[in-house]
Motif scaffolding. Structure first.
Motif, PDB file in Angstrom:
ATOM      1  N   GLN A   1      -9.682  -6.601   2.769  1.00 38.39           N
ATOM      2  CA  GLN A   1     -10.250  -5.567   1.091  1.00 38.39           C
ATOM      3  C   GLN A   1      -9.438  -6.887   0.250  1.00 38.39           C
ATOM      4  N   ASP A   2      -8.945  -8.080   0.473  1.00 36.80           N
ATOM      5  CA  ASP A   2      -8.339  -8.225  -1.082  1.00 36.80           C
ATOM      6  C   ASP A   2      -9.713  -9.235  -1.719  1.00 36.80           C
TER       7      ASP A   2
ATOM      8  N   ASP B   1      -5.836  -8.016   6.093  1.00 36.91           N
ATOM      9  CA  ASP B   1      -5.874  -8.103   4.410  1.00 36.91           C
ATOM     10  C   ASP B   1      -7.156  -8.366   3.768  1.00 36.91           C
TER      11      ASP B   1
END
Length: 481
Positions: free
Chosen positions: A64-65, A61
């Motif tokens: 993308q975060d 994650d």
């Protein structure tokens, strides 16, 4: 006076994928002010390194975060600022910086983290019309192996962490065994603020560094250190075609033009050469002065040098602490002794203080030429060779006649003339009437053997990213009958 006994530096632990743990071994860290044992620091094993890299590879994650990455960098910056004095205390103890200078390094480190939290990676739009949209985006490389030197460990670590995180990479960091304590303390402070797997801090020696470089799951190595070590990293990284960011040695030349205001430039030249006892990659390490003003400038520099106060880094009156480790002390002493044995003259300084610790005063050496080791090599300490010149062309040629190309500067009362001369210096960064200024938004790195890639600013993103070209054909409207 700051009480160094307030700090608890024994019992520091590794940060491995969000968990604090004991090392597989320990290494003795000396107090450079006394040459006595300061602490036993944990050292990571190869198995712990493998575990850290595996954890860093599994993180998904994070890439993308963008909001999470920004929030993490901001939280780390806030933690550093809140714990500035404690971190500065450890930094002073392990590398000998005057406490105020150590405080400045911690504050600057927090600023680097905050800068990346508040800037976006560039998006280059090459075409955007009725036919197509073509853009270049920055994608994370993956796991970044960051290898940190001993001279400014916190600042250099945060510069690497900040840019790597901003792009979406994870970081496995190896501090120098000569200065691991501040980074270990930093790891303990931020352990709850950083998602598991995103950052590991694993001190170790050369073997651990070689294993980090060669590991097949590490996509990039970011290294600051010597040319020789950088060359070895390139060899070990070659089988995997790893991406590299290498900031290597410097032997920065400063050229003082004959119109320079001596009283104005002398204190700034002195700090450009001797700040942090000269243990700065982009310090002035060779000084070229026009023959007409050489004697006057040497006298002015000597007057500044003799105001220096060497001693306990926690004494507010002290302006210079010891050299950070005994090895560097012996290198500087040897270069000065060789310069004198080959005909050099010492204008001030020249001999260690008669006291425990690695104390060597600011030293000005004259009557040497380019063949002298003090001029040829990177002394990385408080010894400055001063050379005279007759023509600007000669000064520029001599400044450029080296394998190094990190920084250089020109000092003058005519800024336009100084700018014209400084552009001829073959270095990654050049300055007029200043030297060594490095800011978060300003690219920094070396030419020639002084390195590959650039840190900081928008350009710095590219060293930590894969550039991907995205080309999209837009649908054409149906032709009307």
């Amino acid at each position: 006076m700051m009480d160094a006994s307030d700090n608890q530096i024994d019992g520091l632990r590794l940060l491995l994928s969000g968990k604090l743990m004991e090392g597989a071994d320990t290494v003795d860290v000396e107090n450079p002010s006394t040459n006595t044992l300061l602490a036993k620091a944990p050292q990571a094993s190869h198995a712990q390194l493998d575990n850290a890299i595996a954890a860093a590879t599994r993180v998904s994650d994070w890439k993308q975060d963008d909001a999470l990455r920004r929030a993490t960098l901001r939280a780390m910056s806030e933690i550093m600022s809140a714990n500035r004095d404690s971190l500065a205390l450890t930094l002073s103890l392990e590398i000998g910086l005057p406490f105020k200078v150590a405080q400045d390094e911690i504050s600057a480190s927090a600023t680097f983290l905050l800068y990346r939290a508040e800037t976006e990676a560039p998006l280059d739009v090459l075409h955007d019309d009725a036919r197509q949209r073509v853009e270049v985006v920055r994608k994370p490389i993956g796991v970044v192996g960051a290898i940190i030197p001993w001279n400014a460990p916190m600042l250099i670590a945060c510069e690497k962490i900040a840019t790597a995180f901003a792009v979406g990479n994870t970081v496995v960091m190896k501090p120098s065994p000569l200065a691991p304590l501040t980074l270990l303390q930093f790891g303990e402070l931020v352990s709850d603020a950083v998602p598991p797997g995103v950052l590991s801090i694993l001190p170790g020696g050369a073997e651990l560094g070689a294993a980090l470089v060669a590991h097949p799951q590490v996509g990039m190595i970011s290294f600051t250190g010597s040319i020789r070590a950088g060359q070895a990293i390139m060899v070990n990284a070659a089988p995997g075609l790893k991406r590299l960011s290498l900031e290597l040695g410097g032997n920065d030349a400063a050229i003082v033009l004959p119109d320079a205001d001596i009283d104005s430039v002398a204190p700034r030249l002195f700090m450009g050469a001797f700040y942090r006892s000269g243990q700065v990659c982009a310090a002035i390490k060779r000084l070229y002065v026009h023959r007409d003003i050489a004697a006057s400038l040497i006298e002015a520099l000597r007057n500044v040098a003799e105001t220096a106060v060497l001693g306990d880094p926690f004494d507010p009156a002290v302006t210079f602490g010891p050299l950070s480790n005994r090895q560097q002390f012996e290198i500087v002493k040897g270069l000065v002794d060789t310069a004198v044995s080959q005909g050099g003259s010492v204008a001030t300084g020249g001999s260690p203080l008669n006291r425990p610790g690695n104390f060597f005063p600011p030293t000005l050496v004259t009557d040497v030429d380019e063949s002298n080791p003090l001029v040829q090599q990177e002394q990385f300490g408080p010894a400055l060779p001063i050379l005279s010149y007759d023509s600007i062309d000669d000064a520029v040629d001599r400044a450029n006649s080296t394998q190094f190309g990190l920084g250089g500067s020109v000092w003058t009362s005519d800024v336009d003339a100084g700018t014209a001369v400084v552009r001829r210096i073959q270095s990654g960064s050049v300055w007029v009437n200043r030297h060594g200024l490095v800011l978060p938004d300003t690219p920094f790195g070396g030419m020639k053997l002084s390195g590959l890639g650039r840190a900081n600013g928008n350009v710095g993103f590219d060293s930590y990213a894969e550039l991907q070209t995205v080309s999209v054909a837009k649908p054409r409207e149906a032709k009307s009958r």
